[in-house]
Design an enzyme around this catalytic site. Structure first.
Site, PDB file in Angstrom:
ATOM      1  N   ASP A 237       0.821  -1.201   0.000  1.00  0.00           N
ATOM      2  CA  ASP A 237       0.000   0.000   0.000  1.00  0.00           C
ATOM      3  C   ASP A 237       0.866   1.267   0.000  1.00  0.00           C
ATOM      4  O   ASP A 237       1.879   1.335   0.699  1.00  0.00           O
ATOM      5  CB  ASP A 237      -0.908  -0.014   1.237  1.00  0.00           C
ATOM      6  CG  ASP A 237      -1.924   1.104   1.227  1.00  0.00           C
ATOM      7  OD1 ASP A 237      -2.701   1.173   0.258  1.00  0.00           O
ATOM      8  OD2 ASP A 237      -1.938   1.898   2.181  1.00  0.00           O
TER       9      ASP A 237
ATOM     10  N   GLU B 279       1.772  -0.579  -4.995  1.00  0.00           N
ATOM     11  CA  GLU B 279       0.662   0.296  -5.363  1.00  0.00           C
ATOM     12  C   GLU B 279       1.258   1.635  -5.817  1.00  0.00           C
ATOM     13  O   GLU B 279       1.310   2.599  -5.064  1.00  0.00           O
ATOM     14  CB  GLU B 279      -0.305   0.523  -4.199  1.00  0.00           C
ATOM     15  CG  GLU B 279      -1.539   1.316  -4.637  1.00  0.00           C
ATOM     16  CD  GLU B 279      -2.169   2.167  -3.543  1.00  0.00           C
ATOM     17  OE1 GLU B 279      -3.250   2.718  -3.796  1.00  0.00           O
ATOM     18  OE2 GLU B 279      -1.575   2.291  -2.459  1.00  0.00           O
TER      19      GLU B 279
ATOM     20  N   ASP C 134     -10.386   1.396  -4.929  1.00  0.00           N
ATOM     21  CA  ASP C 134     -10.026   2.817  -4.939  1.00  0.00           C
ATOM     22  C   ASP C 134     -10.545   3.570  -6.156  1.00  0.00           C
ATOM     23  O   ASP C 134     -10.160   4.724  -6.372  1.00  0.00           O
ATOM     24  CB  ASP C 134      -8.498   2.966  -4.882  1.00  0.00           C
ATOM     25  CG  ASP C 134      -7.942   2.697  -3.497  1.00  0.00           C
ATOM     26  OD1 ASP C 134      -8.627   3.005  -2.509  1.00  0.00           O
ATOM     27  OD2 ASP C 134      -6.812   2.177  -3.393  1.00  0.00           O
TER      28      ASP C 134
END
Length: 564
Positions: free
Chosen positions: A325, A354, A421
């Site tokens: 992340d 990410e 997201d």
């Protein structure tokens, strides 16, 4: 010839080894500016004595540039080389001194390109199982509740209610374990879970205890059982590593709140001053969320804390890798240490960053294996949803994306249409089933590893976060449900990917008559995808391609045809 457009960079996505005696070379030129490109190469210690010449193929074309490519098999990997280019009128050499009409090979040691030696450690290998992997991403709270005996007092909505930032629906790990057969039958053999560790939020990206599964989701034993059961079915499990930041409830941050600079953990965070201010405005955070303090990953104690977590779940739970992340806000130095620890613990564990943008500097074999390919997502939105690109422009962009990285990285890129997201892709295409299906066909046949966000197979709607995180509708997921055609399409595409070993094929992407064409070729077979995303009939190779249709053929025979 436009000399300014010519580019080659040693030890980059333009020059990389793929085996102990094989190396790929790429050369960029202005589009349609040259008619031939070759590479002249030899052992860098015997210049002029054993020269060889190899033809380069125009492998990719973008909006402004052509990209030529060749793979060299070498007896001696101490490589020296220059490029030999013809623009239709004259021949030129291209070396470290740029473009010249002549080249003095006897003095080549001053200015030839060189790859001094192929060291085994510098060869980035593809994680083997990623070549046939099809991921299914799950936002755990919204997928399925399997534990009917747990404390459900935290649940504050009905299953299926439109989510809010504070909604808890009750999904858990047992619910996922119960549905592994469903996921496998869909055609997915790998699962990526959003965070599962202790947190007060529904998304769990603010972790207060990295060693404990959140009680909302179950127990640590439930996680072990999920991984064990998945492995028994030939499936992989990848977890979400939230190492950029943590929860304000993390014990170490709580100690800092109490003791300020006297806390042994003060330097675990990035704080201006001697203590955390009453306004909570003097320390670094994730975005502007003061309840998610940023971890100081330049601190060696923090590094060891996080590295131990990464290795622990590989050894104790046998997970198959990590999605990282907010990985682009953490130092290259840390990710190099992370890769070393992870790969030494489990060699075939995958590391997926990410990074929403070009991450070439993280993808050189010393940090991540790949990233979540949101650039591919954006291209699909431009082409299928928003009408910002026609077929030719889409082909250019897809080729340009492939040129960002090396072949092993491209093979492992996690390609996706949407995620937790983003807006749901089906919403962005206005509920158009053809566009959804055509995008899925491109997702599965483009170079990389496809990832399906849970509910895609039942055409789940949803806007931006948190609306994209709706509950899985299990009534719609019945075999005889209204979305059975989408479910079957995903299964067909998944089977094609695995049975025809598409990861091993050479890919060519181009457009003709406003039809997007993707061809994947090996010595034994050819797969061709044609997408007509227009309201007009188009002609390709003397064949009519109907409006809003796509066709997949294997060795010339149609195996899949869809039309609006």
């Amino acid at each position: 010839m436009n000399r300014c457009a010519i580019q080659h960079i040693v030890d980059s996505s333009y020059c990389f080894p793929v085996a102990p005696n094989e190396i790929v070379l790429r050369l960029r030129t202005e589009k349609n500016d040259i008619v031939r490109a070759q590479v002249i190469y030899e052992n860098k210690y015997v210049i002029g004595e054993s020269q060889k010449k190899a033809e380069m193929r125009k492998a990719y074309t973008g909006e402004l540039f052509d990209f030529y490519e060749v793979k060299l098999s070498l007896e001696d990997t101490r490589l020296a080389y220059v490029f030999y280019i013809n623009d239709g009128e004259k021949n030129y050499y291209f070396s470290e001194d740029g473009v010249t009409e002549d080249y003095n090979f006897t003095l080549g040691f001053y200015n030839f390109f060189q790859y001094p030696y192929i060291n085994r450690a510098d060869i980035m290998e593809c994680v083997p199982w990623m070549k046939t992997a099809v991921f299914y991403q799950i936002f755990v709270d919204r997928f399925r509740m399997g534990d009917r005996e747990k404390d459900t007092s935290y649940i504050n909505c009905k299953w299926g209610d439109i989510p809010t930032p504070k909604t808890f629906a009750g999904g858990d790990l047992k619910g996922i374990t119960e549905k592994l057969d469903y996921i496998k039958e869909l055609g997915c053999n790998a699962i990526y879970l959003t965070p599962v560790f202790t947190s007060i939020s529904n998304h769990k990206y603010d972790i207060s205890d990295y060693y404990r599964v959140d009680p909302h989701f179950g127990t640590n034993e439930d996680l072990k059982e999920l991984v064990k059961t998945a492995h028994s079915k030939g499936m992989r499990v990848v977890l979400d590593a939230v190492f950029n930041h943590c929860s304000e409830r993390l014990a170490q941050f709580q100690d800092v709140l109490k003791k300020g600079k006297e806390s042994p953990y003060f330097d675990w965070f990035v704080i201006r001053g001697d203590k955390v201010s009453e306004k909570r405005d003097n320390y670094e955070t994730f975005a502007a969320c003061d309840y998610m303090p940023k971890l100081n990953t330049s601190n060696e104690e923090v590094q060891e804390f996080l590295l131990d977590i990464g290795a622990y779940y590989l050894t104790e739970y046998d997970i198959d890798g990590w999605r990282l992340d907010v990985s682009d806000e953490i130092s290259h130095y840390f990710w190099r240490k992370f890769r070393e620890r992870i790969k030494n613990t489990k060699k075939d564990a995958v590391i997926i960053g990410e990074n929403w943008h070009d991450a070439n500097s993280n993808l050189r074999g010393d940090q991540y294996d790949s990233i979540m390919n949101y650039a591919f997502t954006k291209l699909c939105l431009d082409y299928f949803a928003w009408g910002n690109k026609n077929a030719e422009q889409a082909a250019w962009k897809l080729n340009e994306l492939l040129m960002r990285n090396t072949d092993p990285v491209n093979t492992m890129m996690l390609n996706l249409l949407d995620s937790h997201d983003t807006h749901r892709f089906f919403k962005e295409v206005g509920g158009n089933r053809f566009k959804m299906k055509a995008a899925l066909a491109l997702l599965f046949l483009f170079t990389g590893t496809p990832c399906i966000f849970y509910g895609t197979e039942i055409l789940t709607e949803g806007g931006y976060d948190p609306d994209c995180r709706r509950c899985m509708d299990w009534e719609k997921a019945r075999p005889d449900g209204e979305c059975n055609d989408i479910y079957e399409l995903i299964g067909t595409l998944s089977s094609l990917r695995k049975e025809q070993n598409t990861a091993e094929g050479a890919i060519k992407i181009y457009a003709e008559s406003d039809v997007l064409i993707l061809v994947n070729v090996t010595e034994k077979r050819e797969i061709k995808l044609l997408i007509n995303n227009t309201a007009e009939k188009q002609t390709v190779d003397s064949e009519t391609v109907m409006p809003y249709s796509f066709r997949i053929s294997l060795n010339g025979g149609t195996i899949l045809y869809e039309q609006m």
